[in-house]
Scaffold this active site. Structure first.
Site, PDB file in Angstrom:
ATOM      1  N   LYS A 131      -4.597   1.274  -0.458  1.00 54.06           N
ATOM      2  CA  LYS A 131      -3.339   1.364   0.270  1.00 54.06           C
ATOM      3  C   LYS A 131      -3.362   0.447   1.498  1.00 54.06           C
ATOM      4  O   LYS A 131      -4.394   0.350   2.165  1.00 54.06           O
ATOM      5  CB  LYS A 131      -3.189   2.821   0.721  1.00 54.06           C
ATOM      6  CG  LYS A 131      -1.799   3.320   0.970  1.00 54.06           C
ATOM      7  CD  LYS A 131      -1.851   4.812   1.282  1.00 54.06           C
ATOM      8  CE  LYS A 131      -2.333   5.043   2.703  1.00 54.06           C
ATOM      9  NZ  LYS A 131      -1.428   5.682   3.620  1.00 54.06           N
ATOM     10  N   LYS A 165      -3.429   1.187   8.505  1.00 55.14           N
ATOM     11  CA  LYS A 165      -3.792   0.731   9.846  1.00 55.14           C
ATOM     12  C   LYS A 165      -5.299   0.793  10.032  1.00 55.14           C
ATOM     13  O   LYS A 165      -5.852   0.144  10.911  1.00 55.14           O
ATOM     14  CB  LYS A 165      -3.081   1.558  10.923  1.00 55.14           C
ATOM     15  CG  LYS A 165      -3.474   3.031  10.970  1.00 55.14           C
ATOM     16  CD  LYS A 165      -2.884   3.696  12.208  1.00 55.14           C
ATOM     17  CE  LYS A 165      -3.070   5.195  12.214  1.00 55.14           C
ATOM     18  NZ  LYS A 165      -2.302   5.918  11.209  1.00 55.14           N
ATOM     19  N   LYS A 175      -7.403  20.795   3.278  1.00 50.04           N
ATOM     20  CA  LYS A 175      -7.821  20.231   4.567  1.00 50.04           C
ATOM     21  C   LYS A 175      -8.978  20.994   5.190  1.00 50.04           C
ATOM     22  O   LYS A 175      -9.782  20.412   5.908  1.00 50.04           O
ATOM     23  CB  LYS A 175      -6.641  20.200   5.538  1.00 50.04           C
ATOM     24  CG  LYS A 175      -5.637  19.100   5.216  1.00 50.04           C
ATOM     25  CD  LYS A 175      -4.674  18.886   6.363  1.00 50.04           C
ATOM     26  CE  LYS A 175      -3.719  17.749   6.080  1.00 50.04           C
ATOM     27  NZ  LYS A 175      -2.653  17.655   7.082  1.00 50.04           N
TER      28      LYS A 175
HETATM   29  P1  ADP Z   1      -1.936   4.762   7.690  1.00 48.60           P
HETATM   30  O1  ADP Z   1      -2.360   4.863   6.244  1.00 48.60           O
HETATM   31  O2  ADP Z   1      -1.735   3.367   8.127  1.00 48.60           O
HETATM   32  O3  ADP Z   1      -2.881   5.539   8.589  1.00 48.60           O
HETATM   33  P2  ADP Z   1      -0.158   6.977   8.092  1.00 48.60           P
HETATM   34  O4  ADP Z   1      -1.019   7.863   7.281  1.00 48.60           O
HETATM   35  O5  ADP Z   1      -0.147   7.163   9.564  1.00 48.60           O
HETATM   36  O6  ADP Z   1      -0.519   5.448   7.757  1.00 48.60           O
HETATM   37  O7  ADP Z   1       1.300   7.069   7.474  1.00 48.60           O
HETATM   38  C1  ADP Z   1       2.516   7.254   8.165  1.00 48.60           C
HETATM   39  C2  ADP Z   1       3.621   7.250   7.141  1.00 48.60           C
HETATM   40  O8  ADP Z   1       3.700   5.964   6.486  1.00 48.60           O
HETATM   41  C3  ADP Z   1       3.440   8.260   6.011  1.00 48.60           C
HETATM   42  O9  ADP Z   1       4.710   8.808   5.700  1.00 48.60           O
HETATM   43  C4  ADP Z   1       2.916   7.441   4.853  1.00 48.60           C
HETATM   44  O10 ADP Z   1       3.279   7.987   3.614  1.00 48.60           O
HETATM   45  C5  ADP Z   1       3.553   6.082   5.075  1.00 48.60           C
HETATM   46  N1  ADP Z   1       2.649   5.033   4.601  1.00 48.60           N
HETATM   47  C6  ADP Z   1       1.500   4.641   5.193  1.00 48.60           C
HETATM   48  N2  ADP Z   1       0.915   3.639   4.515  1.00 48.60           N
HETATM   49  C7  ADP Z   1       1.706   3.382   3.452  1.00 48.60           C
HETATM   50  C8  ADP Z   1       1.652   2.434   2.368  1.00 48.60           C
HETATM   51  N3  ADP Z   1       0.644   1.583   2.253  1.00 48.60           N
HETATM   52  N4  ADP Z   1       2.655   2.445   1.451  1.00 48.60           N
HETATM   53  C9  ADP Z   1       3.678   3.322   1.569  1.00 48.60           C
HETATM   54  N5  ADP Z   1       3.801   4.217   2.547  1.00 48.60           N
HETATM   55  C10 ADP Z   1       2.832   4.267   3.496  1.00 48.60           C
END
Ligand code: ADP
Length: 338
Positions: A200, A203, A114
């Site tokens: 993936k 959001k 990071k």
């Molecule tokens: P985003 O990718 O929407 O910004 P976050 O990084 O805030 O999501 O993820 C919050 C939690 O949700 C984490 O534990 C992450 O592993 C899980 N997560 C987010 N997107 C996915 C996905 N597409 N498939 C599986 N788990 C996900």
């Protein structure tokens, strides 16, 4: 057995968050036996280690709390709270700061990843983040901590800190801290974008059609599934037939995750069918699963008082459980408190 686990508070929740993260917590809670306890916290203190927007952090914390309850975390059975309401997390982090070594933290691969080439420009919090994580679990005498591959090293560090503290400041027959064991969480589904099977679901995707949000209504869910990218081939009868077909694999994975069926079982049912038949079936399962979640989620978010009460009650219980350990830590270090 006492399980402690944290999650980053994040807003705009979608199907990926539900199937990949939130649902695992619900399962963990539901699998606890009589007398076992789970503490689930929103890691809002951790969130300030990276540049962040305060309004977004606040909204994300409330949204994640509402989503957890809507998805099945029962605030009567589990202890659900956010770190900021339990000052003992920050206090214990400072107290453990005398025990954690610079060299240990310097070796953390997440810190290296990071911080990259700009270590000097990183926040102190990003560097000491693993000490806060140690405090998060040691405070409650956690016996088990679910950790993914990327968090194993941090749990090792928590054990090292606990061990050194016990050696340096406690007698062998009365250690201050329990050394927590890692548990491998149930395998989480990885949900991909509805527009691109190699990305993936997120959001931050510019297209709202790429994801199913927890707040989407039935019509919108159906529309998104109907418009999801696919290929012209019918579904195969075995998983191997999905090789090189990421969009098809993703839709089958989602169907399987929602119905509790392995991919092969889904294909045994739909093999040979085209998407014209599969998509409506998937849409229906999605709508049925999300309907109650979305209703509860929206109702909770609109009732700030109820949500605040849930977090306040969780925090009060957490403070009570953590108090003896915090007191013992102060005492072991020779700190005088009136
Ligand atoms: P985003 O990718 O929407 O910004 P976050 O990084 O805030 O999501 O993820 C919050 C939690 O949700 C984490 O534990 C992450 O592993 C899980 N997560 C987010 N997107 C996915 C996905 N597409 N498939 C599986 N788990 C996900």
């Amino acid at each position: 057995m006492r399980v402690v686990s944290g999650i980053q508070p994040t807003g705009n929740l979608h199907l990926g968050n539900y199937l990949g993260a939130i649902r695992n917590w619900v399962r963990m809670q539901d699998e606890l036996a009589e007398g076992q306890q789970a503490l689930f916290f929103l890691a809002d203190l951790h969130a300030i280690s990276m540049p962040h927007d305060p309004a977004e952090l606040k909204r994300g914390t409330l949204e994640m709390a509402a989503a957890l309850v809507a998805c099945g975390i029962d605030p009567d059975r589990s202890i659900l709270f956010n770190q900021a309401q339990v000052p003992a997390h920050a206090e214990l982090q400072w107290l453990l700061g005398g025990t954690a070594r610079m060299g240990w933290l310097n070796r953390m691969t997440q810190w290296k990843d990071k911080s990259g080439k700009n270590r000097e420009g990183q926040s102190v919090a990003l560097f000491t983040y693993p000490v806060l994580q140690a405090a998060d679990v040691l405070l409650y005498q956690a016996t088990h901590v679910p950790v993914g591959e990327d968090q194993k090293q941090h749990l090792e560090l928590a054990r090292d800190i606990a061990q050194k503290f016990n050696n340096d400041f406690a007698s062998e027959d009365a250690p201050v801290f329990t050394l927590p064991e890692p548990i491998v969480p149930p395998e989480a589904a990885r949900i991909m974008s509805l527009r691109d099977g190699s990305a993936k679901m997120s959001k931050s995707d510019a297209s709202d059609m790429a994801r199913i949000n927890l707040v989407d209504d039935a019509d919108l869910v159906m529309q998104k599934v109907k418009k999801a990218r696919t290929d012209p081939e019918p579904l195969p009868s075995e998983a191997a037939g999905l090789d090189g077909r990421p969009e098809a694999l993703n839709l089958v994975t989602i169907y399987g995750a929602l119905t509790g069926k392995p991919v092969d079982a889904v294909l045994a049912e739909f093999g040979g069918e085209g998407f014209g038949k599969f998509k409506p079936a998937l849409g229906e399962v999605l709508v049925e699963t999300l309907r109650p979640i979305s209703a509860r989620f929206t109702a909770l978010l609109a009732d700030r008082e109820a949500l605040d009460a849930i977090l306040a009650r969780g925090a009060a219980r957490a403070r009570e459980i953590g108090r003896p350990t915090l007191d013992a830590t102060y005492a072991a270090l020779g700190l005088v408190r009136g």
